[in-house]
Design a protein around this motif. Sequence first.
Motif, PDB file in Angstrom:
ATOM      1  N   SER A  69      11.003   7.055  -0.077  1.00  0.00           N
ATOM      2  CA  SER A  69      11.333   6.540   0.672  1.00  0.00           C
ATOM      3  C   SER A  69      12.492   5.491   1.316  1.00  0.00           C
ATOM      4  O   SER A  69      13.113   4.854   2.247  1.00  0.00           O
ATOM      5  CB  SER A  69       9.690   6.161   1.755  1.00  0.00           C
ATOM      6  N   ARG A  78       6.998  -4.900   4.372  1.00  0.00           N
ATOM      7  CA  ARG A  78       6.226  -5.594   4.136  1.00  0.00           C
ATOM      8  C   ARG A  78       6.076  -5.892   3.661  1.00  0.00           C
ATOM      9  O   ARG A  78       5.145  -7.384   3.051  1.00  0.00           O
ATOM     10  CB  ARG A  78       4.770  -3.801   3.657  1.00  0.00           C
ATOM     11  N   ARG A 134       1.037  -1.108  -0.107  1.00  0.00           N
ATOM     12  CA  ARG A 134       0.016  -0.317  -0.233  1.00  0.00           C
ATOM     13  C   ARG A 134       0.939   0.872  -0.088  1.00  0.00           C
ATOM     14  O   ARG A 134       2.168   1.086   0.251  1.00  0.00           O
ATOM     15  CB  ARG A 134      -0.555  -0.241   1.337  1.00  0.00           C
ATOM     16  N   PRO A 135      -0.028   2.514  -0.363  1.00  0.00           N
ATOM     17  CA  PRO A 135       1.293   3.323  -0.519  1.00  0.00           C
ATOM     18  C   PRO A 135       1.808   3.933   0.902  1.00  0.00           C
ATOM     19  O   PRO A 135       2.826   4.334   1.035  1.00  0.00           O
ATOM     20  CB  PRO A 135       0.008   4.430  -0.337  1.00  0.00           C
ATOM     21  N   GLU A 136       1.235   3.155   2.272  1.00  0.00           N
ATOM     22  CA  GLU A 136       1.604   3.836   3.060  1.00  0.00           C
ATOM     23  C   GLU A 136       2.972   2.920   4.078  1.00  0.00           C
ATOM     24  O   GLU A 136       3.591   3.229   4.667  1.00  0.00           O
ATOM     25  CB  GLU A 136       0.694   4.004   4.526  1.00  0.00           C
ATOM     26  N   ASP A 137       2.624   1.540   2.899  1.00  0.00           N
ATOM     27  CA  ASP A 137       3.923   1.190   2.695  1.00  0.00           C
ATOM     28  C   ASP A 137       6.005   1.310   3.113  1.00  0.00           C
ATOM     29  O   ASP A 137       6.916   0.982   3.212  1.00  0.00           O
ATOM     30  CB  ASP A 137       4.200  -0.453   2.496  1.00  0.00           C
ATOM     31  N   GLN A 138       5.756   2.703   2.365  1.00  0.00           N
ATOM     32  CA  GLN A 138       6.297   3.784   1.943  1.00  0.00           C
ATOM     33  C   GLN A 138       7.567   2.660   0.998  1.00  0.00           C
ATOM     34  O   GLN A 138       8.652   2.849   1.336  1.00  0.00           O
ATOM     35  CB  GLN A 138       7.335   3.718   3.035  1.00  0.00           C
ATOM     36  N   ASP A 147       8.200   3.879  -2.273  1.00  0.00           N
ATOM     37  CA  ASP A 147       8.110   4.426  -3.434  1.00  0.00           C
ATOM     38  C   ASP A 147      10.076   5.050  -3.100  1.00  0.00           C
ATOM     39  O   ASP A 147      10.190   4.838  -2.245  1.00  0.00           O
ATOM     40  CB  ASP A 147       7.943   6.173  -3.381  1.00  0.00           C
ATOM     41  N   PRO A 162      10.091   0.389   6.394  1.00  0.00           N
ATOM     42  CA  PRO A 162       8.740  -0.379   6.518  1.00  0.00           C
ATOM     43  C   PRO A 162       7.951  -0.899   5.645  1.00  0.00           C
ATOM     44  O   PRO A 162       7.858  -1.866   5.552  1.00  0.00           O
ATOM     45  CB  PRO A 162       8.317   1.443   6.351  1.00  0.00           C
ATOM     46  N   CYS A 163       9.113  -0.874   4.192  1.00  0.00           N
ATOM     47  CA  CYS A 163       8.942  -1.681   3.105  1.00  0.00           C
ATOM     48  C   CYS A 163       9.598  -3.065   2.978  1.00  0.00           C
ATOM     49  O   CYS A 163       8.032  -3.883   2.876  1.00  0.00           O
ATOM     50  CB  CYS A 163       9.823  -0.941   1.516  1.00  0.00           C
TER      51      CYS A 163
END
Length: 186
Positions: free
Chosen positions: A79, A90, A70-74, A76, A86-87
Amino acid sequence: MDLFRQLALFAALLMFTCTHAAPARAKREVSYIEGRSLSISLNEKARYLYKEIESPNEIVEISDPPLMIRPEDQCDPESLRSNAEPCLLRIVLALKNYSRIFGDNGFFHVENSDCSKWRTNATAVDEVIKQLLDTLQEPLDSSVPLNLPQWMMGGYLCRDSADRLYSFSIVVARVFGFLGSLPQTV
């Protein structure tokens, strides 16, 4: 209970059993180059499996999908450049989830199910998942059988799982490709 509600209940149950605890990770050196190679291999096997599984005649909507990025998993690039943890956490959770689905106790290995004809492909996928988890220095929890009711063994579940794995594998290959291209700190 109609089929849509049963599938939504199954998806929620699967997410709960697969994500009951986040793994604790210490700062360790991870080989992103090896991860890139393995993630590309996972993508190739997922794409092959996705192409092999025919689309069922039924159309089913799953309202609560399994673990996804998800976008909030950073995940990108910005990030990942500042903090990939965090990524990667996940990704680890999702890999463990997919290992339960495609592994020895998953529904691709249940005798006489619609998914069992792709058992060999599922085993190949699970082997790459295990190697990726090993590269990330994450233990694979002992798999507990999914114990799905017989009605859930339909072809739509095979196709949906392969579709989601294929999409996930694309993101993972991009994450490892990016991390592998960054200068390694020693």
